[in-house]
Each structure stands twice: as structure tokens, then as C-alpha cells.
Design an enzyme around this catalytic site. Structure first.
Site, PDB file in Angstrom:
ATOM      1  N   SER A 180      36.724  52.654  11.230  1.00 34.73           N
ATOM      2  CA  SER A 180      37.576  52.266  12.351  1.00 34.73           C
ATOM      3  C   SER A 180      36.788  51.612  13.478  1.00 34.73           C
ATOM      4  O   SER A 180      37.251  50.647  14.090  1.00 34.73           O
ATOM      5  CB  SER A 180      38.327  53.485  12.886  1.00 34.73           C
ATOM      6  N   HIS A 201      36.487  54.110  18.343  1.00 38.72           N
ATOM      7  CA  HIS A 201      37.316  52.918  18.470  1.00 38.72           C
ATOM      8  C   HIS A 201      36.892  52.099  19.687  1.00 38.72           C
ATOM      9  O   HIS A 201      36.736  50.875  19.615  1.00 38.72           O
ATOM     10  CB  HIS A 201      38.792  53.315  18.616  1.00 38.72           C
TER      11      HIS A 201
END
Length: 220
Positions: A123, A169
Site C-alpha cells: 500500500s 500510506h
């Protein structure tokens, strides 16, 4: 388009990254201890620094949608960036974004029990691609609205849903945007220089920030 070498054919780097993640996921299911051996946590990273990158090729074994969503996003954005930036710059962008995600987990997580929590997934690297493609589209004068919508949605989900490392993230997004801007806005006559100098500068900054954080808690 931005000074990288133009190559015809398939998006080799994108396909290789997807293949590595897929093989690693199968090994996670078949080999006991594969996940724990390569997963990242801030504490483990202090003693086994390769985990800063290896965790980006792992995914939650019990959640197949984790790897499916990441690989789908990689396939949707990867070929475009690989063709626009060139294979070498794209590979560096992906790996540096993955590193940035792990570093953010060190910087933004409190040095308590959370430093022992394992983090896996591509991610951070994928968010780095989101950040880079947003900058590249802006540079080319193209509509970046859909990318902004995806970023906002995933940003909200990162704070709402459990077991999502929003720190990774954010770290990947920032690194990807910075490198994307360096590649896209470098003057034509200095693109080759910026192509290697920008990643080196970001790497030095990430390593320095991580070292300082570890030193502040007596791990180095």
C-alpha cells in the site's frame, strides 16, 4: 517524456513487481513463518533493516482482497508511469515509496507497544504511485480529478477501518509526490542529473530521520 529511456513492449517492471508479490503471497500461504520472517515493524527494522522493503512484497494471508486491491491499483497506474518516466525511474519510484511507507511507520508511531506491530502490504508503494501520477498529470495539464477522489477515499478509510497502517500510506504518498515532482519538473538539460540526485537526496533524508528516531529511544 521526462528524460527516461523509451522502450517498446510490455511494462516489464510493473509485471515483475506484481509477479513478486504474487509469488510471495503463495509462499506466505505455503511456508510457515514466511510472513513473520520478512514483515516489518519499527522494532524489527532497527535490527533487520531489509524489512523496510521486504514487507512491501507481503500481504495479509487471511485477506485475499488486500493483495487483489493493491495489485489492481498497481496494474492500473504502473504501466502509465513506467511508460512516462522510464523503467529505471519507475522502479526507483516504487521502491522508494515503499521505503517511505516503512519510515513513516517509525516516525509517526509512538515508540511503545505499537512498535512491535507487524506491517505488511504494498500500500505504501501504491500510494507513492498515486502521488506521482497526480503530479505527472498536473504537469501535463490533464485531469487529475479521479486520482484525487481515490486518494481522499482511501485516506478516509485508513482512519475508519481497523488494521490499516495509515502511516505507511501517508509516507508512501509524500515520497511518491516528491519524486514525481522532481522527475516531471526537472529542466530538460538537467533531467539526467535529477533522475539520480533526487532519489539519493530522499534516501539520505529517510535514513537520517529513521536513525535520529531510533537514537532518541536508545536503539542505535
Amino acid at each position: 517524456m521526462f528524460g527516461g529511456r523509451v522502450r517498446a513492449g510490455r511494462p516489464v517492471v510493473t509485471l515483475t513487481l506484481i509477479g513478486l508479490c504474487a509469488v510471495s503471497y503463495l509462499l506466505q500461504l505455503a511456508v510457515p513463518g514466511w510472513t513473520s520472517q520478512w514483515a516489518f515493524s519499527p522494532l524489527a527494522g532497527a535490527f533487520e533493516p531489509w524489512r523496510f522493503l521486504t514487507a512491501a512484497f507481503l500481504h495479509s494471508p487471511g485477506q485475499v482482497f488486500h493483495i487483489l486491491f493493491n495489485m489492481l491499483a498497481l496494474w492500473m497506474i504502473g504501466p502509465y508511469l513506467e511508460g512516462t518516466l522510464g523503467r529505471a525511474r519507475f522502479a526507483v519510484l516504487y521502491l522508494m515509496s515503499a521505503l517511505g511507507g516503512s519510515v513513516a511507520s517509525v516516525l509517526l508511531a509512538t515508540a511503545t507497544d505499537s512498535w512491535t506491530t507487524a506491517v505488511v502490504g504494498a500500500s505504501g508503494a501504491v500510494f507513492g504511485l498515486f502521488g506521482a501520477v497526480l503530479v505527472v498529470l498536473r504537469r501535463l495539464g490533464r485531469d487529475a480529478g479521479p486520482i484525487i477522489g481515490i486518494l481522499v477515499l482511501n485516506g478516509v478509510l485508513g482512519f475508519v477501518l481497523p488494521n490499516i497502517a495509515w502511516q505507511a500510506h501517508l509516507g508512501g504518498l509524500v515520497v511518491g509526490a516528491v519524486l514525481g515532482a522532481a522527475f516531471a519538473y526537472a529542466p530538460r538539460e538537467r533531467r539526467a542529473l535529477v533522475g539520480w540526485a533526487a532519489p539519493v537526496a530522499v534516501l539520505v533524508l529517510l535514513v537520517g530521520a529513521t536513525w535520529a528516531t531510533y537514537a532518541s529511544v536508545g536503539l542505535v
